[in-house]
Design a protein around this motif. Structure first.
Motif, PDB file in Angstrom:
ATOM      1  N   ALA A   1      39.116  44.392  35.229  1.00  0.00           N
ATOM      2  CA  ALA A   1      38.259  43.158  35.992  1.00  0.00           C
ATOM      3  C   ALA A   1      36.857  44.047  35.449  1.00  0.00           C
ATOM      4  CB  ALA A   1      38.814  43.543  37.767  1.00  0.00           C
ATOM      5  N   PHE A   2      35.970  43.318  36.147  1.00  0.00           N
ATOM      6  CA  PHE A   2      34.712  43.465  35.785  1.00  0.00           C
ATOM      7  C   PHE A   2      34.032  44.396  36.577  1.00  0.00           C
ATOM      8  CE2 PHE A   2      31.368  42.255  38.958  1.00  0.00           C
ATOM      9  CZ  PHE A   2      32.371  41.392  39.950  1.00  0.00           C
ATOM     10  N   LYS A   3      34.045  44.679  37.788  1.00  0.00           N
ATOM     11  CA  LYS A   3      33.799  45.785  38.641  1.00  0.00           C
ATOM     12  C   LYS A   3      34.164  47.175  38.162  1.00  0.00           C
ATOM     13  CE  LYS A   3      34.402  43.898  42.647  1.00  0.00           C
ATOM     14  NZ  LYS A   3      34.982  42.269  43.043  1.00  0.00           N
ATOM     15  N   ASP A   4      34.970  47.359  36.439  1.00  0.00           N
ATOM     16  CA  ASP A   4      34.591  48.858  35.882  1.00  0.00           C
ATOM     17  C   ASP A   4      33.254  48.801  35.874  1.00  0.00           C
ATOM     18  OD1 ASP A   4      37.432  49.034  36.126  1.00  0.00           O
ATOM     19  OD2 ASP A   4      37.437  48.299  34.763  1.00  0.00           O
TER      20      ASP A   4
ATOM     21  N   GLY B   1      42.164  45.614  47.528  1.00  0.00           N
ATOM     22  CA  GLY B   1      42.515  45.782  46.815  1.00  0.00           C
ATOM     23  C   GLY B   1      41.538  46.112  45.146  1.00  0.00           C
ATOM     24  N   ASP B   2      40.609  45.103  44.630  1.00  0.00           N
ATOM     25  CA  ASP B   2      40.261  44.903  43.367  1.00  0.00           C
ATOM     26  C   ASP B   2      39.161  45.917  43.426  1.00  0.00           C
ATOM     27  OD1 ASP B   2      41.114  43.464  41.639  1.00  0.00           O
ATOM     28  OD2 ASP B   2      40.206  41.258  41.409  1.00  0.00           O
ATOM     29  N   THR B   3      38.301  46.343  44.033  1.00  0.00           N
ATOM     30  CA  THR B   3      37.018  47.547  44.755  1.00  0.00           C
ATOM     31  C   THR B   3      38.081  49.000  43.832  1.00  0.00           C
ATOM     32  OG1 THR B   3      35.848  46.040  46.053  1.00  0.00           O
ATOM     33  CG2 THR B   3      35.427  48.456  45.522  1.00  0.00           C
TER      34      THR B   3
ATOM     35  N   VAL C   1      28.451  31.898  37.149  1.00  0.00           N
ATOM     36  CA  VAL C   1      29.137  33.225  37.810  1.00  0.00           C
ATOM     37  C   VAL C   1      29.591  32.751  38.710  1.00  0.00           C
ATOM     38  CG1 VAL C   1      28.169  35.368  38.213  1.00  0.00           C
ATOM     39  CG2 VAL C   1      26.871  33.808  37.304  1.00  0.00           C
ATOM     40  N   PRO C   2      31.391  33.833  38.569  1.00  0.00           N
ATOM     41  CA  PRO C   2      32.423  33.532  39.959  1.00  0.00           C
ATOM     42  C   PRO C   2      31.568  34.103  41.134  1.00  0.00           C
ATOM     43  CG  PRO C   2      33.394  34.315  38.186  1.00  0.00           C
ATOM     44  CD  PRO C   2      32.241  33.768  37.419  1.00  0.00           C
ATOM     45  N   SER C   3      31.721  33.692  42.305  1.00  0.00           N
ATOM     46  CA  SER C   3      31.244  34.720  42.980  1.00  0.00           C
ATOM     47  C   SER C   3      31.572  34.834  44.431  1.00  0.00           C
ATOM     48  CB  SER C   3      29.187  34.818  43.409  1.00  0.00           C
ATOM     49  OG  SER C   3      28.614  34.504  42.050  1.00  0.00           O
ATOM     50  N   GLY C   4      31.082  36.113  45.125  1.00  0.00           N
ATOM     51  CA  GLY C   4      31.782  36.640  46.167  1.00  0.00           C
ATOM     52  C   GLY C   4      30.683  37.361  46.974  1.00  0.00           C
ATOM     53  N   ASN C   5      30.351  38.806  46.854  1.00  0.00           N
ATOM     54  CA  ASN C   5      29.393  38.908  47.220  1.00  0.00           C
ATOM     55  C   ASN C   5      27.894  38.500  46.557  1.00  0.00           C
ATOM     56  OD1 ASN C   5      29.893  40.103  49.950  1.00  0.00           O
ATOM     57  ND2 ASN C   5      31.378  41.825  48.858  1.00  0.00           N
ATOM     58  N   PHE C   6      27.957  38.303  45.525  1.00  0.00           N
ATOM     59  CA  PHE C   6      26.767  37.806  44.452  1.00  0.00           C
ATOM     60  C   PHE C   6      26.154  39.170  44.278  1.00  0.00           C
ATOM     61  CE2 PHE C   6      26.483  33.535  44.785  1.00  0.00           C
ATOM     62  CZ  PHE C   6      28.058  33.197  45.772  1.00  0.00           C
TER      63      PHE C   6
ATOM     64  N   ASN D   1      41.090  35.254  44.754  1.00  0.00           N
ATOM     65  CA  ASN D   1      41.144  36.266  46.376  1.00  0.00           C
ATOM     66  C   ASN D   1      39.871  37.166  46.607  1.00  0.00           C
ATOM     67  OD1 ASN D   1      42.163  38.222  45.669  1.00  0.00           O
ATOM     68  ND2 ASN D   1      44.140  37.745  45.982  1.00  0.00           N
ATOM     69  N   ALA D   2      39.307  37.756  44.979  1.00  0.00           N
ATOM     70  CA  ALA D   2      38.662  38.593  45.072  1.00  0.00           C
ATOM     71  C   ALA D   2      37.074  37.848  45.698  1.00  0.00           C
ATOM     72  CB  ALA D   2      38.728  39.501  44.266  1.00  0.00           C
ATOM     73  N   MET D   3      37.103  36.873  46.177  1.00  0.00           N
ATOM     74  CA  MET D   3      36.102  36.202  46.149  1.00  0.00           C
ATOM     75  C   MET D   3      35.734  35.629  47.817  1.00  0.00           C
ATOM     76  SD  MET D   3      34.759  34.345  42.064  1.00  0.00           S
ATOM     77  CE  MET D   3      35.336  33.096  42.905  1.00  0.00           C
ATOM     78  N   ASP D   4      36.593  36.164  48.324  1.00  0.00           N
ATOM     79  CA  ASP D   4      36.887  35.877  49.934  1.00  0.00           C
ATOM     80  C   ASP D   4      35.825  36.269  50.929  1.00  0.00           C
ATOM     81  OD1 ASP D   4      39.139  34.283  49.079  1.00  0.00           O
ATOM     82  OD2 ASP D   4      40.402  35.008  50.118  1.00  0.00           O
TER      83      ASP D   4
ATOM     84  N   PRO E   1      42.372  32.872  38.209  1.00  0.00           N
ATOM     85  CA  PRO E   1      41.177  31.869  39.490  1.00  0.00           C
ATOM     86  C   PRO E   1      39.672  32.521  39.339  1.00  0.00           C
ATOM     87  CG  PRO E   1      42.905  33.883  40.102  1.00  0.00           C
ATOM     88  CD  PRO E   1      43.380  33.378  39.166  1.00  0.00           C
ATOM     89  N   HIS E   2      39.863  33.426  39.169  1.00  0.00           N
ATOM     90  CA  HIS E   2      38.341  33.532  39.405  1.00  0.00           C
ATOM     91  C   HIS E   2      37.141  32.958  38.210  1.00  0.00           C
ATOM     92  CE1 HIS E   2      40.379  36.390  41.815  1.00  0.00           C
ATOM     93  NE2 HIS E   2      39.657  36.616  42.557  1.00  0.00           N
ATOM     94  N   GLY E   3      37.737  32.796  37.283  1.00  0.00           N
ATOM     95  CA  GLY E   3      37.732  32.776  35.618  1.00  0.00           C
ATOM     96  C   GLY E   3      37.547  31.006  36.231  1.00  0.00           C
TER      97      GLY E   3
HETATM   98  C1  LIG Z   1      34.824  41.046  42.832  1.00  0.00           C
HETATM   99  C2  LIG Z   1      35.481  39.981  42.044  1.00  0.00           C
HETATM  100  C3  LIG Z   1      34.347  38.848  42.164  1.00  0.00           C
HETATM  101  C4  LIG Z   1      33.571  39.176  43.466  1.00  0.00           C
HETATM  102  O1  LIG Z   1      31.897  39.376  42.396  1.00  0.00           O
HETATM  103  P1  LIG Z   1      30.445  39.743  43.727  1.00  0.00           P
HETATM  104  O2  LIG Z   1      29.520  40.768  42.490  1.00  0.00           O
HETATM  105  O3  LIG Z   1      31.203  39.950  44.419  1.00  0.00           O
HETATM  106  O4  LIG Z   1      30.327  38.170  43.764  1.00  0.00           O
HETATM  107  C5  LIG Z   1      34.973  37.858  40.856  1.00  0.00           C
HETATM  108  N1  LIG Z   1      36.152  38.025  40.515  1.00  0.00           N
HETATM  109  C6  LIG Z   1      37.008  39.302  40.590  1.00  0.00           C
HETATM  110  C7  LIG Z   1      37.773  39.132  40.033  1.00  0.00           C
HETATM  111  C8  LIG Z   1      36.138  40.152  41.348  1.00  0.00           C
HETATM  112  O5  LIG Z   1      37.156  41.466  41.265  1.00  0.00           O
END
Ligand SMILES: *Cc1c(COP(=O)(O)O)cnc(C)c1O
Length: 435
Positions: free
Chosen positions: A105-108, A138-140, A247-252, A301-304, A356-358
């Motif tokens: 995931a991009f959080k890497d 999960g992801d973080t 940019v698919p976003s949750g916390n932005f 759900n990583a964007m919930d 699903p996020h992409g």
């Molecule tokens: C965390 C996450 C997001 C959301 O990223 P933000 O920087 O919080 O907007 C989108 N997609 C995936 C897969 C994530 O793990």
């Protein structure tokens, strides 16, 4: 790099302070006091640079006062050990794949950079050991665990809700060992988060250990999230077309990384902020009102997220002038049915498999290009590998998706986690016993 709090510009911190405290005491978020503009020659020649070289230039401009150039090079070359390719999906729509890192995931990007920057600062201060507490749904957690694995001077304790993360995510959290400890909490994500918050407020714990956090609001996670926007530009530059990112976003945080890149001179026409049904920011971009809500569950759900923490930064980047935010950013939101249909459609028409996020990102760029009629290169960010959300992806496209090799290896490893209740006393006793 000097930083200030979005709540009060008089509250400032050094980069090192901001990295270790995470949040200013006034509950704002740290922002750079000055965002440098890169020289035109950098953009003119950018296609001759590698991803790593680009990141080094961006980093030198941002944190060159705090970290010597040789260390920046070492950190970047150690963080960016995987690719972030731009691929054409169809027409003017491209994907920037951000899921080739260890947790898929991009959080890497953020977690690996943060780990190495912290480790560098700690190495100046040999006696220090820090304990990082992370609550995760999960992801973080998996990105942080992978990012901090074997970092000298840093111990990681991950709290995750029992039975509430996917099997693969659980394996990613519980099979690393070394300096990573996984606590399986008999509760929900909010319990995990509450335990971590209580620990930070507990005087006895703080007197006995250096507690720190690694959450997504840390400035050191934001900085590396600007690198790949420059790299995408470099890859598409020869087409000579303007650039739009979705940019698919949750916390932005990811979006803020892009906006910082633009402030540094990256020529981007527009950013599309795409969400699932948790549409707080798209609503804000329409009405000017920021109204947090309880989050709703979706297939992405990583964007919930019902109260996106980086809203403060988004607004601050534009001096809190709504009309200026609107010039750069448009909002879009999509239902689960639309997201699922996008996965099906793209697979059927092109063979490309979206997670699903992409897919939310794809929908955002497609709609924006259509309604604006612009002949721009549209690039959506694919933030997770499709196999991280296997059930959702396979039911949308109707075929099985093979696990990438690095995930296959994890699945056969044995889970090691410490089971724990959701009461603070038990958690505190555990930390004190292991200090
Ligand atoms: C965390 C996450 C997001 C959301 O990223 P933000 O920087 O919080 O907007 C989108 N997609 C995936 C897969 C994530 O793990």
């Amino acid at each position: 790099m000097q930083l200030y709090s979005t709540k009060n510009k008089a509250n400032t911190a050094s980069l090192k302070e901001a990295v270790f405290t995470g949040l200013p005491a006034d509950n704002g978020l740290f922002m750079p006091s000055h965002i440098p503009v890169l020289p035109t020659s950098f953009f003119e020649n950018i296609e001759q640079y590698t991803f790593q070289e680009i990141a080094i230039e961006v980093c030198k401009a941002l944190i060159g006062e705090d970290v010597p150039e040789a260390e920046i090079k070492k950190i970047i070359n150690d963080v960016l050990t995987f690719e972030a390719p731009v691929l054409k999906v169809s027409g003017n729509i491209h994907v920037l794949e951000l899921f080739h890192g260890p947790s898929l995931a991009f959080k890497d990007f953020g977690a690996r950079f943060m780990a190495r920057l912290m480790s560098y600062f700690l190495s100046q201060d040999a006696s220090k050991e820090i304990n990082i507490l992370v609550a995760t749904s999960g992801d973080t957690g998996s990105a942080v665990a992978q990012g901090f694995l074997n970092m000298p001077g840093i111990r990681i304790t991950i709290l995750y809700p029992s039975g509430k993360v996917s099997d693969i995510q659980e394996k990613q959290l519980t099979t690393l060992g070394n300096n990573i400890t996984a606590l399986e909490i008999d509760g929900v994500f909010d319990d995990c988060q509450r335990l971590v918050k209580e620990a930070f407020l507990d005087a006895e714990l703080n007197a006995n250990m250096n507690l720190s956090s690694a959450n997504s609001i840390n400035i050191s996670r934001l900085i590396p999230q600007s690198f790949y926007y420059f790299w995408a530009f470099a890859q598409l530059k020869k087409t000579g077309k303007p650039l739009v990112f979705c940019v698919p976003s949750g916390n932005f945080g990811n979006l803020c990384g892009g906006l910082i890149a633009k402030k540094m001179g990256l020529p981007v026409d527009k950013f599309v902020a795409a969400t699932n049904a948790n549409d707080i920011i798209p609503q804000y971009l329409t009405t000017g009102q920021f109204i947090p809500k309880a989050s709703v569950s979706t297939i992405s759900n990583a964007m919930d997220v019902g109260n996106p923490s980086n809203f403060q930064r988004l607004s601050d980047l534009y001096g809190n002038v709504f009309d200026d935010v609107k010039k750069d950013v448009v909002g879009k939101s999509y239902t689960d049915a639309e997201t699922s249909a996008a996965m099906t459609e793209v697979y059927k028409n092109t063979g490309y498999i979206l997670d699903p996020h992409g897919a939310v990102g794809y929908l955002g760029i497609k709609e924006y290009l259509q309604e604006s009629g612009t002949d721009a290169n549209g690039v959506f960010l694919a933030t997770a590998h499709p196999t991280k959300f296997l059930d959702v992806v396979e039911s949308a496209i109707g075929v099985t998706v093979p696990l990438p090799e690095r995930l296959q290896a994890i699945v056969s490893k044995e889970k090691v986690a410490i089971k724990m209740g959701k009461d603070f006393e038990g958690f505190k006793a555990f930390l004190m016993a292991n200090k």
